[in-house]
Design a protein around this motif. Structure first.
Motif, mmCIF file in Angstrom:
data_model
loop_
_atom_site.group_PDB
_atom_site.id
_atom_site.type_symbol
_atom_site.label_atom_id
_atom_site.label_comp_id
_atom_site.label_asym_id
_atom_site.label_seq_id
_atom_site.Cartn_x
_atom_site.Cartn_y
_atom_site.Cartn_z
ATOM 1 N N VAL A 204 0.843 -1.202 0.000
ATOM 2 C CA VAL A 204 0.000 0.000 0.000
ATOM 3 C C VAL A 204 0.876 1.250 0.000
ATOM 4 O O VAL A 204 1.795 1.367 0.814
ATOM 5 C CB VAL A 204 -0.930 0.009 1.227
ATOM 6 N N GLY A 205 0.600 2.174 -0.911
ATOM 7 C CA GLY A 205 1.373 3.409 -0.992
ATOM 8 C C GLY A 205 2.639 3.298 -1.813
ATOM 9 O O GLY A 205 3.275 4.313 -2.106
ATOM 10 N N LYS A 206 3.017 2.090 -2.185
ATOM 11 C CA LYS A 206 4.231 1.898 -2.979
ATOM 12 C C LYS A 206 3.922 1.652 -4.455
ATOM 13 O O LYS A 206 4.780 1.873 -5.309
ATOM 14 C CB LYS A 206 5.049 0.726 -2.426
ATOM 15 N N VAL A 207 2.719 1.173 -4.740
ATOM 16 C CA VAL A 207 2.301 0.916 -6.118
ATOM 17 C C VAL A 207 1.345 2.031 -6.553
ATOM 18 O O VAL A 207 0.458 2.437 -5.795
ATOM 19 C CB VAL A 207 1.600 -0.452 -6.237
ATOM 20 N N ASN A 208 1.543 2.536 -7.753
ATOM 21 C CA ASN A 208 0.689 3.595 -8.303
ATOM 22 C C ASN A 208 -0.788 3.196 -8.190
ATOM 23 O O ASN A 208 -1.151 2.044 -8.401
ATOM 24 C CB ASN A 208 1.062 3.835 -9.767
ATOM 25 N N VAL A 209 -1.642 4.174 -7.871
ATOM 26 C CA VAL A 209 -3.063 3.888 -7.644
ATOM 27 C C VAL A 209 -3.760 3.318 -8.872
ATOM 28 O O VAL A 209 -4.830 2.706 -8.761
ATOM 29 C CB VAL A 209 -3.807 5.167 -7.186
ATOM 30 N N LEU A 210 -3.173 3.492 -10.055
ATOM 31 C CA LEU A 210 -3.772 2.923 -11.253
ATOM 32 C C LEU A 210 -3.648 1.399 -11.275
ATOM 33 O O LEU A 210 -4.430 0.719 -11.933
ATOM 34 C CB LEU A 210 -3.120 3.511 -12.507
ATOM 35 N N ALA A 283 -6.279 8.161 -14.455
ATOM 36 C CA ALA A 283 -6.231 7.423 -15.714
ATOM 37 C C ALA A 283 -6.186 8.346 -16.916
ATOM 38 O O ALA A 283 -5.647 7.973 -17.967
ATOM 39 C CB ALA A 283 -7.424 6.490 -15.816
ATOM 40 N N PHE A 284 -6.754 9.541 -16.787
ATOM 41 C CA PHE A 284 -6.786 10.479 -17.901
ATOM 42 C C PHE A 284 -5.922 11.708 -17.636
ATOM 43 O O PHE A 284 -6.187 12.796 -18.146
ATOM 44 C CB PHE A 284 -8.230 10.897 -18.196
ATOM 45 N N ALA A 285 -4.874 11.530 -16.851
ATOM 46 C CA ALA A 285 -3.925 12.625 -16.604
ATOM 47 C C ALA A 285 -2.970 12.794 -17.774
ATOM 48 O O ALA A 285 -2.282 13.811 -17.887
ATOM 49 C CB ALA A 285 -3.127 12.346 -15.324
ATOM 50 N N PHE A 286 -2.897 11.772 -18.646
ATOM 51 C CA PHE A 286 -2.049 11.774 -19.840
ATOM 52 C C PHE A 286 -0.574 11.993 -19.521
ATOM 53 O O PHE A 286 0.155 12.625 -20.278
ATOM 54 C CB PHE A 286 -2.544 12.801 -20.853
ATOM 55 N N ASP A 287 -0.158 11.466 -18.371
ATOM 56 C CA ASP A 287 1.266 11.371 -18.085
ATOM 57 C C ASP A 287 1.702 9.947 -18.420
ATOM 58 O O ASP A 287 0.921 9.158 -18.955
ATOM 59 C CB ASP A 287 1.556 11.728 -16.626
ATOM 60 N N LEU A 288 2.958 9.600 -18.126
ATOM 61 C CA LEU A 288 3.455 8.282 -18.503
ATOM 62 C C LEU A 288 2.646 7.146 -17.882
ATOM 63 O O LEU A 288 2.231 6.215 -18.604
ATOM 64 C CB LEU A 288 4.937 8.144 -18.131
ATOM 65 N N PHE A 293 -1.252 2.766 -18.674
ATOM 66 C CA PHE A 293 -2.455 2.114 -18.164
ATOM 67 C C PHE A 293 -3.520 2.008 -19.250
ATOM 68 O O PHE A 293 -4.117 0.941 -19.458
ATOM 69 C CB PHE A 293 -2.986 2.894 -16.960
ATOM 70 N N LEU A 294 -3.765 3.117 -19.949
ATOM 71 C CA LEU A 294 -4.779 3.109 -21.003
ATOM 72 C C LEU A 294 -4.372 2.209 -22.162
ATOM 73 O O LEU A 294 -5.220 1.538 -22.765
ATOM 74 C CB LEU A 294 -5.015 4.540 -21.504
ATOM 75 N N SER A 295 -3.078 2.173 -22.456
ATOM 76 C CA SER A 295 -2.598 1.327 -23.557
ATOM 77 C C SER A 295 -2.848 -0.145 -23.258
ATOM 78 O O SER A 295 -3.339 -0.880 -24.120
ATOM 79 C CB SER A 295 -1.096 1.565 -23.784
#
Length: 417
Positions: A204-210, A283-288, A293-295
C-alpha cells in the motif's frame, strides 16, 4: 537428426526400437546459441553473484528476471489450467485437440518460472529452505509452495502422455491417477496466480493507484485465465509453420469466445473498482503512468473483446491478432505493475534500474530452452491433434469413441517406424 535406441532381449533378439527425432533448422540453431550463452551467464551468476550479472541495487531489488521470468511466466503459463478446466470440468469436448499442447506449453512455462526463481534468489544454494522453514504468514512462501507443487503435478500429467511411448508399463497407473491430478492441477494455479496479485496488494502506498487495488488478486487470476487463449493461438500458429500442424479455426474461435467473456468480467470489475476508488482522474492525466495504463487496457482488453465477438474471430488472421493483443496486454500489465507502478516510489530514494545485457540474455535463453523442449516433445510424443476415427479399433465412428480416443489413445506407437 535422429537417434534410434534399440532394445534386445537376453538372446540378443531385437524386441523393438524407439526413434527419437529432432530436425535441425536455422532457427533451432539460433535457439541453441542463445541457450548456450544464457547457460554461461547463469554459471557466472551462481559463482559470482547477482552483482556481477545484473544491474540490481538496494533501491531496485526486483528486476527483469522477476518481472519477465516469474510474474509474466506464471501468467502466460496459465493456459494449461484454464484449458483443463474447460475440457475436463466444463466438458467442452470440442477443445480436446488443444488440451495436450496447452498442457505441455504450461509445463514448460512453469519450468522456466522455477529456473527464474532459482536464478533470482540471492543465496540460490538455500533454495530448499522454504520446504523446511514454514513461513506460513508470507505470501511468497505460499507462491513458492504452490508453484513447486503445481510443477510436479504437471510433470506427472505429462508422464501420462510420455508413457504411451516409453516405460509403457506405468501408463495404466498414471491414466487412473489423472482425475486426481487434474483436480489438484486446476486448484493450485488459482491459489498462486491470485497470490502474486496479493503480493502487490500489501504494498500500500508503494504501487501507483492505477495498478494498486483491493481486487489485485482477482485481476491477476482473471488475466492469467483469459491470456491462456492468446498463448494457445500463438503456440498453434507457430506449430503450424514449424510442425505442419493446424488447429481447426472453429476450435480456436470457441476458446476465444470463452476468453472474451472473462475479459468482459475483468473490464467491468476494473471500471467498477476505479469508480469506487475515484481513480479516473489519474487514468486520464495523460502522463506516462496513465498512457501505459490506457494502452494496456485498450490494446490488451477492449480490442480483443471486439475481435472475440465479431466476425474477425472466424478468420485465422483475426485469431492471431487476438492472441498477439491479449498476450501483449498481459505483458504490459505485469511490467507496469512492477516498473511503472512502483517506479515513482523507488525513484524517490535515488534508485535507477535498467536491465543489463546479461539479464536479457538469460531471459531469452530460458525462452529458447523452452522452445527447443517443446519442439522435441511435439516431434516425439502425441501432443498434437492427429486423430482419425478409423484408428479407434472396434469402436466405429461414434462420438464416444472419438472422445475416448482423442487424448490418450489416438497416437500410434512410433516404435519401429
Amino acid at each position: 537428426m535422429e537417434v534410434i535406441t534399440t532394445f534386445k532381449n537376453k538372446a540378443g533378439e531385437k524386441l523393438n526400437s524407439t526413434r527419437w527425432k529432432f530436425r535441425m533448422t536455422p532457427m533451432r540453431w539460433v535457439f541453441m546459441a542463445i541457450a548456450a550463452a544464457a547457460l554461461a551467464v547463469i554459471i557466472v551468476r551462481f559463482i559470482l553473484g547477482l552483482g556481477a550479472t545484473t544491474n540490481l541495487n538496494d533501491q531496485w531489488p526486483w528486476g527483469l528476471w522477476i518481472s519477465f521470468d516469474v510474474l509474466l511466466g506464471v501468467a502466460l503459463a496459465g493456459g494449461g489450467y484454464g484449458t483443463a478446466l474447460i475440457v475436463y470440468v466444463l466438458r467442452r469436448d470440442k477443445f480436446y485437440p488443444i488440451a495436450r499442447s496447452a498442457m505441455v506449453t504450461s509445463l514448460l512455462g512453469y519450468i522456466v518460472v522455477v529456473l527464474g526463481l532459482l536464478i533470482e534468489v540471492g543465496q540460490w544454494f538455500f533454495f530448499w529452505r522454504p520446504y523446511v522453514s514454514w513461513g506460513h504468514a508470507s505470501v511468497l512462501f505460499e507462491v513458492f509452495w504452490c508453484i513447486s507443487c503445481y510443477t510436479v503435478i504437471q510433470i506427472l500429467e505429462f508422464s501420462e502422455v510420455a508413457t504411451e511411448k516409453v516405460f509403457k508399463g506405468a501408463h495404466k497407473y498414471l491414466k487412473k491417477a489423472m482425475p486426481v491430478l487434474l483436480i489438484v492441477g486446476i486448484t493450485l494455479p488459482t491459489l498462486h496466480q491470485s497470490s502474486l496479485g496479493q503480493l502487490f496488494y500489501i504494498m500500500v502506498g508503494k504501487v501507483n493507484v492505477l495498478w494498486w487495488s483491493p481486487l489485485l488478486p482477482v485481476f491477476f487470476l482473471l488475466s492469467s485465465f483469459f491470456v491462456g487463449a492468446g498463448m494457445i493461438i500463438i503456440e498453434s500458429s507457430l506449430a503450424g509453420k514449424a510442425l505442419n500442424h493446424q488447429v481447426d479455426t472453429s476450435v480456436l474461435r470457441g476458446l476465444v469466445r470463452i476468453s472474451g467473456g472473462a475479459m468482459i468480467l475483468y473490464l467491468i470489475l476494473k471500471i467498477a473498482d476505479m469508480s469506487v476508488r475515484g481513480t479516473f482522474a489519474h487514468a486520464f492525466a495523460f502522463d506516462l503512468p496513465s498512457m501505459m495504463f490506457l494502452s494496456e487496457l485498450v490494446l490488451g482488453c477492449i480490442l480483443p473483446i471486439i475481435i472475440a465477438f465479431s466476425s474477425l474471430s472466424s478468420t485465422r488472421k483475426g485469431l492471431i491478432g487476438f492472441g498477439i493483443l491479449t498476450v501483449a496486454g498481459v505483458v504490459m500489465n505485469r511490467f507496469d505493475v512492477l516498473f511503472t507502478g512502483m517506479g515513482s516510489y523507488l525513484n524517490q530514494y535515488g534508485g535507477h534500474y535498467f536491465p543489463a545485457w546479461t539479464e536479457i540474455i538469460v531471459s531469452l535463453g530460458l525462452v529458447s530452452i523452452a522452445c527447443l523442449a517443446y519442439l522435441f516433445i511435439a516431434e516425439n510424443f502425441n501432443i498434437l491433434w492427429h486423430h482419425k476415427s478409423e484408428s479407434v479399433e472396434g469402436k466405429g465412428t461414434s462420438g464416444d469413441a472419438v472422445k475416448q480416443a482423442a487424448l490418450p489413445n489416438c497416437h500410434e506407437s512410433q516404435a519401429g517406424k
